[in-house]
Design a protein around this motif. Sequence first.
Motif, PDB file in Angstrom:
ATOM      1  N   GLN A   7       0.809  -1.223   0.000  1.00 32.03           N
ATOM      2  CA  GLN A   7       0.000   0.000   0.000  1.00 32.03           C
ATOM      3  C   GLN A   7       0.843   1.275   0.000  1.00 32.03           C
ATOM      4  OE1 GLN A   7      -3.352  -0.166  -0.433  1.00 32.03           O
ATOM      5  NE2 GLN A   7      -2.844  -2.330  -0.659  1.00 32.03           N
ATOM      6  N   LYS A  50       3.289   4.314  -1.171  1.00 36.48           N
ATOM      7  CA  LYS A  50       3.255   5.135  -2.385  1.00 36.48           C
ATOM      8  C   LYS A  50       4.663   5.278  -2.974  1.00 36.48           C
ATOM      9  CE  LYS A  50      -0.831   7.590  -0.855  1.00 36.48           C
ATOM     10  NZ  LYS A  50      -1.055   6.818   0.361  1.00 36.48           N
ATOM     11  N   LYS A 105       6.978   1.009 -13.727  1.00 38.73           N
ATOM     12  CA  LYS A 105       5.647   0.906 -13.107  1.00 38.73           C
ATOM     13  C   LYS A 105       5.079  -0.499 -13.279  1.00 38.73           C
ATOM     14  CE  LYS A 105       2.698   4.024 -14.403  1.00 38.73           C
ATOM     15  NZ  LYS A 105       1.921   5.179 -14.830  1.00 38.73           N
ATOM     16  N   ALA A 106       5.222  -1.068 -14.465  1.00 35.88           N
ATOM     17  CA  ALA A 106       4.697  -2.411 -14.727  1.00 35.88           C
ATOM     18  C   ALA A 106       5.351  -3.449 -13.813  1.00 35.88           C
ATOM     19  CB  ALA A 106       4.897  -2.777 -16.193  1.00 35.88           C
ATOM     20  N   ARG A 126       3.933  -2.881 -10.264  1.00 36.13           N
ATOM     21  CA  ARG A 126       2.519  -3.286 -10.189  1.00 36.13           C
ATOM     22  C   ARG A 126       2.390  -4.803 -10.253  1.00 36.13           C
ATOM     23  NH1 ARG A 126       0.052   1.807 -13.270  1.00 36.13           N
ATOM     24  NH2 ARG A 126      -0.292   3.052 -11.401  1.00 36.13           N
ATOM     25  N   GLU A 127       3.209  -5.441 -11.084  1.00 35.99           N
ATOM     26  CA  GLU A 127       3.177  -6.908 -11.168  1.00 35.99           C
ATOM     27  C   GLU A 127       3.585  -7.526  -9.835  1.00 35.99           C
ATOM     28  OE1 GLU A 127       5.546 -10.197 -13.701  1.00 35.99           O
ATOM     29  OE2 GLU A 127       4.502  -8.683 -14.909  1.00 35.99           O
ATOM     30  N   PHE A 171       2.346  -3.835  -5.952  1.00 28.69           N
ATOM     31  CA  PHE A 171       2.213  -2.458  -5.463  1.00 28.69           C
ATOM     32  C   PHE A 171       1.061  -1.773  -6.195  1.00 28.69           C
ATOM     33  CE2 PHE A 171       6.606  -3.488  -4.402  1.00 28.69           C
ATOM     34  CZ  PHE A 171       6.674  -3.042  -3.094  1.00 28.69           C
ATOM     35  N   THR A 172       0.197  -1.102  -5.436  1.00 28.83           N
ATOM     36  CA  THR A 172      -1.004  -0.505  -6.046  1.00 28.83           C
ATOM     37  C   THR A 172      -0.910   1.005  -6.224  1.00 28.83           C
ATOM     38  OG1 THR A 172      -2.006  -0.479  -3.845  1.00 28.83           O
ATOM     39  CG2 THR A 172      -2.570  -2.325  -5.270  1.00 28.83           C
ATOM     40  N   HIS A 173      -0.043   1.668  -5.479  1.00 24.85           N
ATOM     41  CA  HIS A 173       0.054   3.134  -5.553  1.00 24.85           C
ATOM     42  C   HIS A 173       1.395   3.531  -6.170  1.00 24.85           C
ATOM     43  CE1 HIS A 173      -3.540   3.314  -3.148  1.00 24.85           C
ATOM     44  NE2 HIS A 173      -2.963   2.566  -2.221  1.00 24.85           N
ATOM     45  N   VAL A 174       1.474   3.414  -7.493  1.00 23.41           N
ATOM     46  CA  VAL A 174       2.712   3.741  -8.208  1.00 23.41           C
ATOM     47  C   VAL A 174       2.433   4.955  -9.097  1.00 23.41           C
ATOM     48  CG1 VAL A 174       4.554   2.907  -9.699  1.00 23.41           C
ATOM     49  CG2 VAL A 174       3.332   1.283  -8.227  1.00 23.41           C
TER      50      VAL A 174
END
Length: 129
Positions: free
Chosen positions: A9, A11, A26-27, A30-31, A34-37
């Motif tokens: 969670q 940032k 970012k990819a 996120r993979e 991590f949700t807040h990039v």
Amino acid sequence: MEISQELLQKKILIVDDAASMRTLTKAILREAGFTHVFDAPGGEEALLMMRKVKINIVVCDWNMPGMSGLDLFRTVKDDEKLVTPPWIMLTSSSEGDKVKEAIMAGITSYIVKPFKPDNLVKQVVGKLS
């Protein structure tokens, strides 16, 4: 690698003038879950973002037009209104002088491009833990 929900969670701000590198970084994060990039194409945009959102870690390119990653780090560090988060400097340069300059300035981590996705995730998790 098992990453706690609490860490996922956090940032993360990616700063790089190359759109393809921002997208790739970012990819990867996120993979990993991590949700807040967030991302910014340069130092000025990164500062605006950091004044709006409490960023927990910055992954930043060194060589950018206008404001280098090191200049951005120093600007954030000198701004009393901003808390300096852990900082991972991404660069295509592995020159000893640059590494030493980054460490002397207070940079917490240094990754040379091209990098392995696992290494980036490990560094981010390590700095957030």
